[in-house]
Design a protein around this motif. Structure first.
Motif, PDB file in Angstrom:
ATOM      1  N   ASP A 132       0.852  -1.213  -0.019  1.00  0.00           N
ATOM      2  CA  ASP A 132       0.053   0.074  -0.103  1.00  0.00           C
ATOM      3  C   ASP A 132       0.912   1.240  -0.008  1.00  0.00           C
ATOM      4  OD1 ASP A 132      -2.516   1.273  -0.057  1.00  0.00           O
ATOM      5  OD2 ASP A 132      -2.560   1.487   2.039  1.00  0.00           O
ATOM      6  N   GLY A 133       0.188   2.354  -0.601  1.00  0.00           N
ATOM      7  CA  GLY A 133       1.196   3.682  -0.727  1.00  0.00           C
ATOM      8  C   GLY A 133      -0.077   4.650  -0.295  1.00  0.00           C
ATOM      9  N   LEU A 134       0.720   5.630   0.234  1.00  0.00           N
ATOM     10  CA  LEU A 134      -0.280   6.752   0.664  1.00  0.00           C
ATOM     11  C   LEU A 134       0.601   8.218   0.416  1.00  0.00           C
ATOM     12  CD1 LEU A 134       0.656   8.259   3.453  1.00  0.00           C
ATOM     13  CD2 LEU A 134      -0.009   6.032   4.419  1.00  0.00           C
ATOM     14  N   SER A 135      -0.553   9.335   0.325  1.00  0.00           N
ATOM     15  CA  SER A 135      -0.046  10.633   0.173  1.00  0.00           C
ATOM     16  C   SER A 135      -0.846  11.550   0.858  1.00  0.00           C
ATOM     17  CB  SER A 135       0.277  10.910  -1.389  1.00  0.00           C
ATOM     18  OG  SER A 135       0.563  12.252  -1.593  1.00  0.00           O
ATOM     19  N   LYS A 136      -0.156  12.270   1.728  1.00  0.00           N
ATOM     20  CA  LYS A 136      -1.120  13.408   2.672  1.00  0.00           C
ATOM     21  C   LYS A 136      -1.224  14.709   1.856  1.00  0.00           C
ATOM     22  CE  LYS A 136      -1.407  10.561   6.217  1.00  0.00           C
ATOM     23  NZ  LYS A 136      -2.373   9.994   6.663  1.00  0.00           N
ATOM     24  N   GLY A 137      -2.196  14.361   0.981  1.00  0.00           N
ATOM     25  CA  GLY A 137      -2.420  15.710  -0.127  1.00  0.00           C
ATOM     26  C   GLY A 137      -2.383  15.276  -1.652  1.00  0.00           C
ATOM     27  N   ASN A 138      -1.694  14.593  -1.924  1.00  0.00           N
ATOM     28  CA  ASN A 138      -1.686  13.857  -3.450  1.00  0.00           C
ATOM     29  C   ASN A 138      -1.512  15.120  -4.425  1.00  0.00           C
ATOM     30  OD1 ASN A 138      -1.780  11.843  -5.169  1.00  0.00           O
ATOM     31  ND2 ASN A 138      -3.800  11.753  -5.212  1.00  0.00           N
ATOM     32  N   PRO A 139      -0.389  15.750  -4.540  1.00  0.00           N
ATOM     33  CA  PRO A 139       1.040  15.234  -3.776  1.00  0.00           C
ATOM     34  C   PRO A 139       1.179  15.961  -2.659  1.00  0.00           C
ATOM     35  CG  PRO A 139       1.154  16.906  -5.407  1.00  0.00           C
ATOM     36  CD  PRO A 139      -0.232  16.474  -5.527  1.00  0.00           C
ATOM     37  N   GLY A 140       1.893  15.262  -1.837  1.00  0.00           N
ATOM     38  CA  GLY A 140       2.198  15.744  -0.223  1.00  0.00           C
ATOM     39  C   GLY A 140       3.242  14.667   0.323  1.00  0.00           C
ATOM     40  N   LEU A 141       3.269  14.684   1.524  1.00  0.00           N
ATOM     41  CA  LEU A 141       4.089  13.665   2.255  1.00  0.00           C
ATOM     42  C   LEU A 141       3.644  12.292   2.025  1.00  0.00           C
ATOM     43  CD1 LEU A 141       6.514  13.487   4.185  1.00  0.00           C
ATOM     44  CD2 LEU A 141       4.904  13.722   6.174  1.00  0.00           C
ATOM     45  N   SER A 142       4.338  11.504   1.445  1.00  0.00           N
ATOM     46  CA  SER A 142       4.089  10.121   1.117  1.00  0.00           C
ATOM     47  C   SER A 142       4.860   8.998   1.798  1.00  0.00           C
ATOM     48  CB  SER A 142       4.112  10.037  -0.350  1.00  0.00           C
ATOM     49  OG  SER A 142       5.552  10.255  -0.907  1.00  0.00           O
ATOM     50  N   ALA A 143       4.273   7.801   1.638  1.00  0.00           N
ATOM     51  CA  ALA A 143       5.014   6.582   2.333  1.00  0.00           C
ATOM     52  C   ALA A 143       4.326   5.249   1.736  1.00  0.00           C
ATOM     53  CB  ALA A 143       4.900   6.724   3.795  1.00  0.00           C
ATOM     54  N   CYS A 144       5.516   4.425   2.033  1.00  0.00           N
ATOM     55  CA  CYS A 144       4.628   2.883   1.475  1.00  0.00           C
ATOM     56  C   CYS A 144       4.808   1.877   2.486  1.00  0.00           C
ATOM     57  CB  CYS A 144       5.137   2.732   0.139  1.00  0.00           C
ATOM     58  SG  CYS A 144       6.746   2.519  -0.036  1.00  0.00           S
ATOM     59  N   GLY A 145       4.439   0.665   2.113  1.00  0.00           N
ATOM     60  CA  GLY A 145       4.559  -0.517   3.079  1.00  0.00           C
ATOM     61  C   GLY A 145       4.271  -1.690   2.484  1.00  0.00           C
ATOM     62  N   GLY A 157       7.763 -10.891   7.317  1.00  0.00           N
ATOM     63  CA  GLY A 157       8.469  -9.799   7.242  1.00  0.00           C
ATOM     64  C   GLY A 157       7.404  -8.735   6.866  1.00  0.00           C
ATOM     65  N   GLY A 158       7.957  -7.437   7.182  1.00  0.00           N
ATOM     66  CA  GLY A 158       7.306  -6.225   6.681  1.00  0.00           C
ATOM     67  C   GLY A 158       8.236  -5.013   6.349  1.00  0.00           C
ATOM     68  N   PHE A 159       7.799  -4.040   5.567  1.00  0.00           N
ATOM     69  CA  PHE A 159       8.420  -3.158   5.310  1.00  0.00           C
ATOM     70  C   PHE A 159       7.848  -1.690   5.287  1.00  0.00           C
ATOM     71  CE2 PHE A 159       7.172  -4.376   1.035  1.00  0.00           C
ATOM     72  CZ  PHE A 159       6.945  -3.138   0.162  1.00  0.00           C
ATOM     73  N   ALA A 160       8.472  -0.501   5.411  1.00  0.00           N
ATOM     74  CA  ALA A 160       7.763   0.747   5.206  1.00  0.00           C
ATOM     75  C   ALA A 160       9.102   1.643   5.036  1.00  0.00           C
ATOM     76  CB  ALA A 160       7.037   0.946   6.464  1.00  0.00           C
ATOM     77  N   VAL A 161       8.702   2.852   4.348  1.00  0.00           N
ATOM     78  CA  VAL A 161       9.605   3.842   4.376  1.00  0.00           C
ATOM     79  C   VAL A 161       8.943   5.187   3.942  1.00  0.00           C
ATOM     80  CG1 VAL A 161      10.077   3.288   1.950  1.00  0.00           C
ATOM     81  CG2 VAL A 161      11.865   4.580   3.220  1.00  0.00           C
ATOM     82  N   SER A 162       9.458   6.302   4.471  1.00  0.00           N
ATOM     83  CA  SER A 162       8.887   7.611   3.830  1.00  0.00           C
ATOM     84  C   SER A 162       9.477   7.950   2.491  1.00  0.00           C
ATOM     85  CB  SER A 162       9.306   8.384   4.877  1.00  0.00           C
ATOM     86  OG  SER A 162       8.914   9.924   4.498  1.00  0.00           O
ATOM     87  N   LEU A 247       1.077  -0.153   7.777  1.00  0.00           N
ATOM     88  CA  LEU A 247       2.455  -0.166   7.716  1.00  0.00           C
ATOM     89  C   LEU A 247       3.087   1.017   6.834  1.00  0.00           C
ATOM     90  CD1 LEU A 247       3.556  -4.032   7.137  1.00  0.00           C
ATOM     91  CD2 LEU A 247       4.051  -2.567   9.002  1.00  0.00           C
ATOM     92  N   ALA A 248       2.165   1.284   5.797  1.00  0.00           N
ATOM     93  CA  ALA A 248       2.270   2.550   5.185  1.00  0.00           C
ATOM     94  C   ALA A 248       2.351   3.974   6.060  1.00  0.00           C
ATOM     95  CB  ALA A 248       1.424   2.662   4.013  1.00  0.00           C
ATOM     96  N   ASN A 249       1.254   3.872   6.870  1.00  0.00           N
ATOM     97  CA  ASN A 249       1.198   5.003   7.850  1.00  0.00           C
ATOM     98  C   ASN A 249       2.245   4.894   8.515  1.00  0.00           C
ATOM     99  OD1 ASN A 249      -1.492   6.423   7.908  1.00  0.00           O
ATOM    100  ND2 ASN A 249      -2.134   4.308   7.252  1.00  0.00           N
ATOM    101  N   LEU A 250       2.735   3.780   9.293  1.00  0.00           N
ATOM    102  CA  LEU A 250       4.111   3.842  10.058  1.00  0.00           C
ATOM    103  C   LEU A 250       5.162   4.188   9.345  1.00  0.00           C
ATOM    104  CD1 LEU A 250       3.727   0.200  11.861  1.00  0.00           C
ATOM    105  CD2 LEU A 250       3.463   2.550  12.809  1.00  0.00           C
ATOM    106  N   GLY A 251       5.312   4.087   7.961  1.00  0.00           N
ATOM    107  CA  GLY A 251       6.456   4.498   7.121  1.00  0.00           C
ATOM    108  C   GLY A 251       6.635   6.191   7.048  1.00  0.00           C
TER     109      GLY A 251
END
Length: 284
Positions: A132-145, A157-162, A247-251
Motif C-alpha cells: 500500500d502507498g499513501l500521500s497526505k495531500g496527493n501530492p504531499g508527504l508520502s510513504a509506502c509499506g 516480514g514487513g517493510f515501510a519507508v517515507s 505499515l504505510a502509515n508507520l512508514g
C-alpha cells in the motif's frame, strides 16, 4: 455499547438484554396507536414495513415475522429487528410530520450495499505480499509499506519507508517495486502480489507501464526480476488490505527503509484478524 447490524454475528445474551431495555418494539394493533395518520397513510406505513421485513427474511427464519400486512408481532423478535423498527418508524414519522407542517417531504437515502472483503492466504509453497502507498495531500508527504506472509499465514516480514513529497500513485508504485526487490533478494520466486490500487495491478499484469521519470530505472529492474519469478498479481479492496495500510502509515516516521522480522505492535491485531479469516465490510 456496540449494536450489531443485520449482517453481523448475533448479539450475546447479555448485550441483547441491555439493548432490549432501550429499544421498543413497534406494534400497532389498532389504528388508535397511530391516530396522527389517516387511513391512506396507515396503509402506506404498513406497506413500507413489508419492504423492510423482506430485507431481513434471508437472514433469519421467516417465522419471526408476520405474514399479513401488519407490524411486528411481539417483543420476542431479535434485537436488531427491534432496532430496525425503531429506525424505520422514526424515518416515516419525520416524513409524515414534515409533510403536514411544512408541505415538504424529505428524501431518505437507500440502505447501503455491503460487500464482504476477506484476505486469503496464498497456495502452498507461495509467498503473498500485500502493499500500500499513501500521500497526505496527493501530492504531499508520502510513504509506502508491505507485508509478506506464508501459506500458513505466518508473518515473514514487513517493510515501510517515507518517500518525501509525491503523489499516491508514485507511493503505490514504489510499494510494489520494493516488494518485488525484497522477494527476489530473499529467493521467494513464487510471489502473489496484492494491492488495493487497481491501476498498478493492471500495469503489473500487462507489464505495460509508463512510470514517472524517476521510477523508470526501477521499473526496468523490476521487469528483469519478474522474468525470473513466478508472479501472480491481484486487486483487493482497501478494507481487506489493512495490514499494509497500517505499515504505510508507520512508514511516515522512517526516512530509511525499515524492515521488521517480527510484526510491530500496531499490526498484530490486524494480522490475527486475517489469520482467522474474519471479514471486513465495504459499504457501497
Amino acid at each position: 455499547m456496540m449494536i450489531y447490524g443485520p449482517w453481523s454475528s448475533p448479539c450475546s445474551d447479555q448485550i441483547e438484554l441491555e439493548v432490549q431495555k432501550t429499544l421498543k418494539v413497534i406494534r400497532f394493533e389498532s389504528t388508535e396507536d397511530c391516530s396522527f395518520l389517516d387511513e391512506s397513510q396507515i396503509v402506506e406505513f404498513q406497506e413500507t414495513w413489508i419492504k423492510y421485513i423482506q430485507i431481513f427474511r434471508e437472514i433469519e427464519s421467516p417465522s419471526y415475522y408476520d405474514q399479513s400486512p401488519v407490524f411486528l408481532k411481539n417483543i420476542d423478535n431479535p434485537v436488531w429487528v427491534q432496532a430496525a423498527a425503531e429506525s424505520a418508524t422514526a424515518l416515516y414519522s419525520d416524513k409524515v410530520i414534515s409533510g403536514k407542517l411544512f408541505d415538504c417531504v424529505p428524501e431518505f437515502g437507500k440502505w447501503p450495499k455491503t460487500r464482504l472483503v476477506v484476505w486469503h492466504p496464498p497456495l502452498p509453497s507461495w509467498i503473498k505480499v500485500n502493499t500500500d502507498g499513501l500521500s497526505k495531500g496527493n501530492p504531499g508527504l508520502s510513504a509506502c509499506g508491505g507485508v509478506f506472509r506464508s501459506d500458513s499465514c505466518d508473518f515473514l516480514g514487513g517493510f515501510a519507508v517515507s518517500l518525501g513529497t509525491h503523489s499516491a500513485y508514485y507511493a503505490e508504485l514504489m510499494a510494489v517495486f520494493l516488494a518485488i526487490h525484497i522477494a527476489h533478494s530473499n529467493g521467494w520466486r513464487k510471489l502473489w502480489l496484492e494491492s488495493d490500487c487497481l491501476i498498478v495491478v493492471r500495469a503489473i499484469q500487462s507489464r505495460k507501464l509508463d512510470p514517472p521519470t524517476q521510477l523508470k530505472k526501477l521499473w526496468n529492474d523490476c521487469l528483469r526480476k519478474i522474468d525470473s519469478m513466478n508472479i501472480y498479481c491481484s486487486h483487493i479492496y482497501r478494507e481487506g488490505n489493512r495490514v499494509a495500510d497500517e505499515l504505510a502509515n508507520l512508514g511516515l516516521k522512517y526516512h530509511r527503509l525499515q524492515w521488521w522480522e517480527n510484526p510491530p505492535m500496531e499490526i498484530q491485531e490486524l494480522l490475527l484478524h486475517d489469520f482467522w479469516g474474519l471479514p471486513n465490510y465495504r459499504f457501497c
